[in-house]
Design a protein around this motif. Sequence first.
Motif, PDB file in Angstrom:
ATOM      1  N   ALA A 154       0.849  -1.193   0.000  1.00 29.15           N
ATOM      2  CA  ALA A 154       0.000   0.000   0.000  1.00 29.15           C
ATOM      3  C   ALA A 154       0.882   1.239   0.000  1.00 29.15           C
ATOM      4  O   ALA A 154       1.906   1.287   0.685  1.00 29.15           O
ATOM      5  N   ASP A 155       0.492   2.231  -0.781  1.00 29.77           N
ATOM      6  CA  ASP A 155       1.189   3.507  -0.765  1.00 29.77           C
ATOM      7  C   ASP A 155       0.833   4.267   0.507  1.00 29.77           C
ATOM      8  O   ASP A 155      -0.225   4.033   1.117  1.00 29.77           O
ATOM      9  N   PRO A 156       1.690   5.206   0.936  1.00 29.44           N
ATOM     10  CA  PRO A 156       1.342   6.047   2.081  1.00 29.44           C
ATOM     11  C   PRO A 156       0.024   6.780   1.838  1.00 29.44           C
ATOM     12  O   PRO A 156      -0.288   7.173   0.704  1.00 29.44           O
ATOM     13  N   PHE A 157      -0.739   6.947   2.888  1.00 32.39           N
ATOM     14  CA  PHE A 157      -2.029   7.634   2.801  1.00 32.39           C
ATOM     15  C   PHE A 157      -1.771   9.138   2.840  1.00 32.39           C
ATOM     16  O   PHE A 157      -1.243   9.659   3.822  1.00 32.39           O
ATOM     17  N   LEU A 158      -2.132   9.843   1.779  1.00 30.60           N
ATOM     18  CA  LEU A 158      -1.836  11.276   1.683  1.00 30.60           C
ATOM     19  C   LEU A 158      -3.095  12.058   1.329  1.00 30.60           C
ATOM     20  O   LEU A 158      -3.175  12.735   0.301  1.00 30.60           O
ATOM     21  N   LYS A 159      -4.079  11.974   2.200  1.00 32.24           N
ATOM     22  CA  LYS A 159      -5.309  12.741   2.051  1.00 32.24           C
ATOM     23  C   LYS A 159      -5.537  13.554   3.323  1.00 32.24           C
ATOM     24  O   LYS A 159      -5.127  13.166   4.412  1.00 32.24           O
ATOM     25  N   ARG A 160      -6.210  14.678   3.142  1.00 31.60           N
ATOM     26  CA  ARG A 160      -6.476  15.548   4.287  1.00 31.60           C
ATOM     27  C   ARG A 160      -7.388  14.848   5.284  1.00 31.60           C
ATOM     28  O   ARG A 160      -8.398  14.246   4.918  1.00 31.60           O
ATOM     29  N   LEU A 161      -7.024  14.949   6.566  1.00 34.31           N
ATOM     30  CA  LEU A 161      -7.778  14.293   7.630  1.00 34.31           C
ATOM     31  C   LEU A 161      -8.778  15.237   8.284  1.00 34.31           C
ATOM     32  O   LEU A 161      -8.601  16.463   8.258  1.00 34.31           O
ATOM     33  N   ALA A 162      -9.794  14.659   8.879  1.00 34.21           N
ATOM     34  CA  ALA A 162     -10.692  15.411   9.759  1.00 34.21           C
ATOM     35  C   ALA A 162     -10.104  15.333  11.159  1.00 34.21           C
ATOM     36  O   ALA A 162     -10.382  14.408  11.927  1.00 34.21           O
ATOM     37  N   PHE A 163      -9.249  16.282  11.492  1.00 37.23           N
ATOM     38  CA  PHE A 163      -8.479  16.209  12.729  1.00 37.23           C
ATOM     39  C   PHE A 163      -9.353  16.329  13.964  1.00 37.23           C
ATOM     40  O   PHE A 163     -10.425  16.947  13.949  1.00 37.23           O
ATOM     41  N   THR A 164      -8.853  15.735  15.027  1.00 36.63           N
ATOM     42  CA  THR A 164      -9.446  15.901  16.347  1.00 36.63           C
ATOM     43  C   THR A 164      -8.333  16.259  17.319  1.00 36.63           C
ATOM     44  O   THR A 164      -7.146  16.167  16.985  1.00 36.63           O
ATOM     45  N   VAL A 165      -8.705  16.682  18.514  1.00 41.20           N
ATOM     46  CA  VAL A 165      -7.702  17.089  19.498  1.00 41.20           C
ATOM     47  C   VAL A 165      -7.004  15.845  20.043  1.00 41.20           C
ATOM     48  O   VAL A 165      -7.661  14.844  20.357  1.00 41.20           O
ATOM     49  N   PRO A 166      -5.682  15.857  20.149  1.00 41.17           N
ATOM     50  CA  PRO A 166      -4.965  14.721  20.739  1.00 41.17           C
ATOM     51  C   PRO A 166      -5.478  14.393  22.143  1.00 41.17           C
ATOM     52  O   PRO A 166      -5.887  15.286  22.893  1.00 41.17           O
TER      53      PRO A 166
END
Length: 495
Positions: A154-166
């Motif tokens: 699998a190639d590295p995943f390079l899509k924008r994430l829906a971030f959440t707080v750590p």
Amino acid sequence: MDPLDHQNKDNALRQPGAILLISCYELGHQPHGITLPMGFLERAGYLPDGMDISVEEFDLEKITRARFIGISVPMHTALRLGVQVAERIREVHPECHICFYGLYASLNADYLLQHVADSVIGGEYESPLVALIESLERGDSAQIEGVGRQGRTADPFLKRLAFTVPSRSRLPGLEKYARLEYGSNRSLAGYVEASRGCLHQCLHCPIVPVYEGRFFVVPEEIVLEDIRRLVRSGATHITFGDPDFLNGPGHSLSIVRSMHDEFPQLTFDFTAKVEHILKHRSLFPELGKLGCVFMVSAVESLSDTVLGHLEKGHTRADVSSAVAIVREAGIAFRPSLVSFTPWTTLDDYIDLFEFVEAEGLIDSVDPVQYTIRLLIPPGSALLSLPAIQPFLGSLDQTAFTYRWNHSDPRMDVLHQAVAASVEEAASTDEEPMVTFYRLRTFACAARGDRQSDSVPSTPRPERNCPPRLTEPWFCCAEPTKSQLVALQIRSHGSV
């Protein structure tokens, strides 16, 4: 067959501690490689646990309770230690699923999947990690974007994430980690990231073969909320761990302005290229006023020949200009180095010491920087460089780097001497000036210089060291013997 396939119909992965995320080393700070994916997993309804083996014992109870164990490998040292941890997990809990994730997971996916891992995720790994666990929970074996599994690349995943707080609740407190040392004071430090990846493509950088010149910003409100929580936990200093804080200068400046408005006494540090210091020199006075007390820059070398081969985008003269720009803003300049490369001559190495002394940077260079030897991991952009071919050996897969030998045997002998000396100095918390002059003596002796080059006999009056974090090691350094031994003691001493 994967050990978890077809055995999660009872929602076993939803049980507390059924998912365990492990960090082995993240430069002395609370590991973002655990805190951020924990936030993603908790948002998805899971109750993961965490373990940071750099500051905690190897907890056998946590290991045997887990059905899924993720090992964070954002850097070379973490990978070297992480493989040992995975081997130990296989001994005591062979039926659990082991996933390696992070920058160095992508670079070494083939080896990891053949020897210790059930899955590997690189790039923006948090969403694929959640998707993998959901797939295991359902008991299906569908291909998941960004997830490599045995027999499936699998190639590295390079899509924008829906971030959440750590989420930091399952990790030791900030008092267990590196602190800001500023004058005679040591204060708690927190770590955040405002962006990931990098626009630039320096040939030796491990980010390049994974991100290929892309970077992603973390939403400002997420970063600021993370900072608020760190402040409530006692942090009075924030490290921005972006590969380059000035990839998106508008985004970064907006964050530190808001941070300063809310917490005017909070200090911070960041990392940026020499090239960006020159390009954005007008920003530095404001950054100093907003609380920046030091910055790290990947100088790497003072040899224009070496800098050209690495495609760093700056010259020796640019380094001097960058030091002046940063100092004028009241910010301490801390260079990172790749002191040993196939093209670094003995004269280059000695010149480095002369430059550091002339610029008044002795206390601003962590001694480990004088020992860093060029790492060439699988997939490195350096492998396509014609100039590396005469020096390049075979891939040492267990060390996760291609071997190379210098054309001047004195350089390889010198590297061994300075590396051993710095490891010993770090174990005794030796003053950087003492280490500096001893290493320079080694280098001058290797060249056959006769003059004495020892530590000045008159101590410096009222020594006032520039601000720094107390972690003495660095991401591109090989793990020390003491790190490897300590890991073995922790993992086997708990049984």
